[in-house]
Design an enzyme around this catalytic site. Structure first.
Site, short mmCIF file in Angstrom:
data_model
loop_
_atom_site.label_atom_id
_atom_site.label_comp_id
_atom_site.label_asym_id
_atom_site.label_seq_id
_atom_site.Cartn_x
_atom_site.Cartn_y
_atom_site.Cartn_z
N TYR A 72 0.83 -1.22 0.00
CA TYR A 72 0.00 0.00 0.00
C TYR A 72 0.87 1.27 0.00
CZ TYR A 72 -3.34 3.40 1.97
OH TYR A 72 -4.12 4.50 2.23
N SER A 116 6.03 3.61 13.06
CA SER A 116 4.61 3.87 13.32
C SER A 116 4.43 4.65 14.61
CB SER A 116 3.90 2.53 13.45
OG SER A 116 2.62 2.68 13.98
N TYR A 124 3.09 -6.89 16.63
CA TYR A 124 3.34 -6.05 15.45
C TYR A 124 3.99 -4.73 15.87
CZ TYR A 124 2.40 -2.16 12.40
OH TYR A 124 2.55 -0.99 11.69
N LYS A 131 8.04 -2.94 15.33
CA LYS A 131 8.43 -1.59 14.88
C LYS A 131 9.39 -0.96 15.89
CE LYS A 131 6.24 -1.36 11.04
NZ LYS A 131 6.99 -1.35 9.77
C1 UD1 Z 1 -3.87 0.34 13.78
C2 UD1 Z 1 -2.87 -0.26 14.69
C3 UD1 Z 1 -1.56 0.43 14.51
C4 UD1 Z 1 -1.12 0.33 13.07
C5 UD1 Z 1 -2.19 0.89 12.18
C6 UD1 Z 1 -1.82 0.58 10.75
C7 UD1 Z 1 -4.17 -1.07 16.61
C8 UD1 Z 1 -4.40 -0.93 18.06
N1 UD1 Z 1 -3.29 -0.23 16.07
O1 UD1 Z 1 -4.09 1.70 14.19
O2 UD1 Z 1 -0.57 -0.17 15.32
O3 UD1 Z 1 0.09 1.04 12.89
O4 UD1 Z 1 -3.44 0.29 12.45
O5 UD1 Z 1 -2.74 1.08 9.88
O6 UD1 Z 1 -4.75 -1.90 15.96
N2 UD1 Z 1 -12.42 1.40 14.06
C9 UD1 Z 1 -13.78 1.14 14.17
N3 UD1 Z 1 -14.30 0.10 13.45
C10 UD1 Z 1 -13.52 -0.69 12.63
C11 UD1 Z 1 -12.13 -0.40 12.53
C12 UD1 Z 1 -11.62 0.64 13.28
O7 UD1 Z 1 -14.50 1.81 14.89
O8 UD1 Z 1 -14.05 -1.63 12.01
C13 UD1 Z 1 -11.85 2.54 14.83
C14 UD1 Z 1 -10.80 2.13 15.84
O9 UD1 Z 1 -11.39 1.90 17.09
C15 UD1 Z 1 -9.90 3.36 15.84
C16 UD1 Z 1 -10.04 3.97 14.45
O10 UD1 Z 1 -11.21 3.37 13.89
O11 UD1 Z 1 -10.38 4.30 16.75
C17 UD1 Z 1 -8.85 3.64 13.55
O12 UD1 Z 1 -8.64 2.24 13.58
P1 UD1 Z 1 -7.58 1.52 12.61
O13 UD1 Z 1 -7.80 1.96 11.22
O14 UD1 Z 1 -7.62 0.06 12.89
O15 UD1 Z 1 -6.19 2.15 13.05
P2 UD1 Z 1 -5.52 2.20 14.52
O16 UD1 Z 1 -6.17 1.28 15.45
O17 UD1 Z 1 -5.42 3.63 14.90
#
Ligand code: UD1
Length: 337
Positions: free
Chosen positions: A11, A125, A150, A154
């Protein structure tokens, strides 16, 4: 002069290859295609007019990695993306993550040292900060115990690279990404998660096409303006451009220390609901979502202090949330057809 991009069909890697080629760099990609497609170089070619070289092998194989450097003596620098990146999978299969992410990087550094390829840009990250006490988070914030294997890979790799720069001629720039989203405006490259996406934006766009029934919003009882967690989302093309700037900084010997660290974000935090509303606005699609329990391991809020990157790199993220969501949506629609 050639630039080696590991994970260059992935990506962030693919977007960076485009920006490198557009700045006149010749790119050699190494990728084992474990989470990407061998077609990506042809899509890159459609954007830039130049087909990047792709070598398909696993950097965990030291012999093959050595052979690569012997076969491409014009490689001057390395941008290292190749890694597994699923947080959830890493919790269930930690050894897979420690083996792949660490061994591949150690092999790469060994070969760089042997062949005197002395410049590396590394894909780190903001996960290394955990939940920071002060926001926006600066590069000086204390690092916290990683929430997942993961994240720990990093953190460990930052240490491995830092120690290597101290003991060799290698210089490095560690780039700590906040939350990269969106896709190239051509909709020819983007994020293609295999299976069910973990990350918010691909889940949103797949829900909008009907591939997923509904989006689960993980908690609305956080201490944030609307109760949903806040992140610093950054357009992947802005992020890719920062890699070219960092690379040039190394090549032009403008670094201030052997191992520099920069935050790459926009400096603005958006909640999960902000992201959903932006998506609905730009796509015209009403998103089916439900508030559910918090996801374990999620932090409440984080966004970057980008002043050091803005000042020292002379780089600033330019694209706003709506543009990020529109590009993600154009890409998803293209994937579906
Ligand atoms: C995640 C990883 C992080 C990584 C990054 C890569 C975790 C705890 N962290 O970040 O280490 O570097 O991805 O892209 O997993 N959310 C929803 N519904 C969903 C998916 C996500 O509500 O189906 C919310 C999550 O609670 C969060 C936000 O969306 O608040 C972003 O989530 P996500 O895209 O998974 O990224 P991170 O968790 O910030």
């Amino acid at each position: 002069m050639q630039i080696l991009v590991t994970g260059g069909t992935g990506y962030i890697g693919s977007h960076t290859v485009v920006e490198l080629q557009q700045e006149g760099f010749e790119v050699v990609i190494v990728d084992n295609l474990s989470n990407s497609s061998g077609d990506v170089p042809y899509n890159i070619e459609q954007i830039t007019g130049t087909l990047p070289v792709l070598e398909v092998f696993d950097l965990c194989d030291l012999g093959k990695t050595e052979a690569l450097f012997s076969n491409y003596p014009d490689i001057e620098a390395v941008i290292h993306f190749a890694a597994f990146k699923s947080v959830g999978e890493s919790v269930n299969e930690p050894l897979k993550y420690y083996h792949n992410n660490i061994l591949s990087s150690v092999n790469l550094l060994k070969c760089m040292k042997d062949k005197e390829v002395n410049k590396m840009v590394f894909s780190s990250s903001c996960t290394v900060y955990g939940q920071p006490e002060q926001l926006p988070v600066t590069e000086q914030a204390p690092l916290r115990k990683a929430e997942s294997p993961y994240g720990n890979t990093k953190k460990i790799m930052e240490d491995v690279i830092f120690d290597t720069t101290r003991a060799s001629a290698i210089q490095a720039i560690l780039l700590r990404y906040f939350n990269p989203i969106g896709a190239h405006e051509s909709a020819l490259i983007g994020e293609s998660p295999t299976g069910i996406p973990d990350n918010l934006v691909p889940y949103i766009t797949q829900t909008a096409t009907g591939k997923r029934e509904f989006l689960r919003v993980f908690g609305n009882d956080y201490n944030t303006p609307d109760g949903t967690p806040v992140r610093d989302y950054i357009h992947v093309v802005d992020l890719a451009k920062a890699h070219v700037v960092a690379l040039k900084r190394l090549l032009e010997s403008k670094t201030l220390s052997k191992c520099e660290v920069f935050n790459l974000g926009t400096g603005t935090g958006y909640s999960v609901l902000d992201v959903i509303h932006s998506f609905e606005k730009v796509s015209g699609v009403k998103l089916n979502y439900r508030i559910v329990d918090r996801r374990s391991g999620d932090i409440e809020k984080v966004w970057a202090d980008t002043s050091y990157a803005n000042r020292e790199l002379g780089w600033k993220a330019e694209k706003g949330l709506d543009e990020m969501m529109l590009s993600a949506w154009e890409w998803e629609k293209k994937l579906k057809n």
